[in-house]
Design an enzyme around this catalytic site. Sequence first.
Site, PDB file in Angstrom:
ATOM      1  N   CYS A  75       0.848  -1.190   0.000  1.00  0.00           N
ATOM      2  CA  CYS A  75       0.000   0.000   0.000  1.00  0.00           C
ATOM      3  C   CYS A  75       0.885   1.242   0.000  1.00  0.00           C
ATOM      4  O   CYS A  75       1.856   1.308   0.751  1.00  0.00           O
ATOM      5  CB  CYS A  75      -0.917   0.006   1.222  1.00  0.00           C
ATOM      6  SG  CYS A  75      -1.861   1.514   1.431  1.00  0.00           S
ATOM      7  N   CYS A 375       3.108  22.677   6.202  1.00  0.00           N
ATOM      8  CA  CYS A 375       3.230  21.217   6.099  1.00  0.00           C
ATOM      9  C   CYS A 375       4.416  20.828   5.224  1.00  0.00           C
ATOM     10  O   CYS A 375       4.573  19.663   4.875  1.00  0.00           O
ATOM     11  CB  CYS A 375       1.936  20.612   5.549  1.00  0.00           C
ATOM     12  SG  CYS A 375       1.524  21.170   3.876  1.00  0.00           S
TER      13      CYS A 375
END
Length: 418
Positions: A75, A375
Amino acid sequence: MSTETLVINSLGAQGDGIANGADGPIFVPFSLPGEKVAVARVKNQATIMSITEASADRIEPACRHFGLDGVGGTCGGCSLQHMAKPAYNVFKRATLIAALKSKGIETDVAEVIEAHAGERRRIVFTARKREKGLLIGFNQAGSRHIVELEECPITSSGILERLDDLRALGAAIATGSDHFRMTVTETTTGLDVSIDGVRGGAADRERRNLTETTLKMRGIARVSVNGEIVIEPHQPILDFGGAKVNMPPGAFCQATVPAEQAMAELVLAHVGKAKRVADLFSGIGTFALRLARNAQVLAVESDEKAIKALDHAARNTQGLKPVKIEKRDLFRRPMMVSELKTMDAVVFDPPRAGAEEQCRELAKSKVKTIVAVSCNALTLARDLSILIEGGYKITSVTPIDQFLWSPHVEVVVSLSKG
């Protein structure tokens, strides 16, 4: 492709292990410093075949989708589940410190405010229709292959418990086998489901299917397709310090509530008793509506739907001081020094690209306090260097791990002048 054994010396900014090769660094995802690994290599990119000597910091991943034997690669949602928490926190903080040093910034950096499993309230899934039902999950790293979701330890239970409903909603609108996105946000009134990339949008038949499917469910606040609201049983509401915001379809919000609260507490503490505050790149009001409890606020944002949602919330929340809004693209038209002269403090929280041009104007201003939220440590470091050159001094740097098991880190920085 060649096969060889490497010793991992360090971790890079993206969480990949780095080994020293004869022709330069070799990047080995899902490895840890000190490990000896057998790899298959193409140029400077390597894939682990087996681990000969494991690091003491290697742990069993929390999710079955992370990869066989904890090596990773199945994943693409997480990259650091194999790393023990103490070493993981050190890595996140060190990544920020290295980014600051790259711009010549030497300053104290607080310990990381930790993230925990099950906190993510906003998730972007990839989906496509197939004969046996909708496939929904995350793309495998570097691939368009969708790993079908069976579990996800980072995601809130409120979303995971509705996976069957999300599959039904996606199947109701999809007409072909093309990939599309489903952005799911857990709000106080239910899930907001924003479906994007569906070919042809919501035609009449698919619209009816989607509406009928939604009406059979509980806990779905709204479903939109390509930005158009199809059905809204309840307004999807987010609570910003007591101010209730009706979130526009697909609007940005912080990924977790605990991280948002931690950032907001820091912003409010750094702004202190400032009477007039500008909140630049304000979005739907994460900080502006909280700041307005104590100060007059100018909220500036380029997205019209977002700034209207903020304005509506401000007008309908008791106990707030005046909130003035301005729709403005701060990348093309930053607030000038002359416009900033009435402000006691400025807060800015830009996209990952940062706020370079805005910081050039801020650097020339006499605003006493600036709070930067970011961020992206690299663009933050660039922006801070501009402010420092203009006479500002950093007074606080706090990293916040909003993005669990990823290399990304949120940061709140306060600066002062005079």
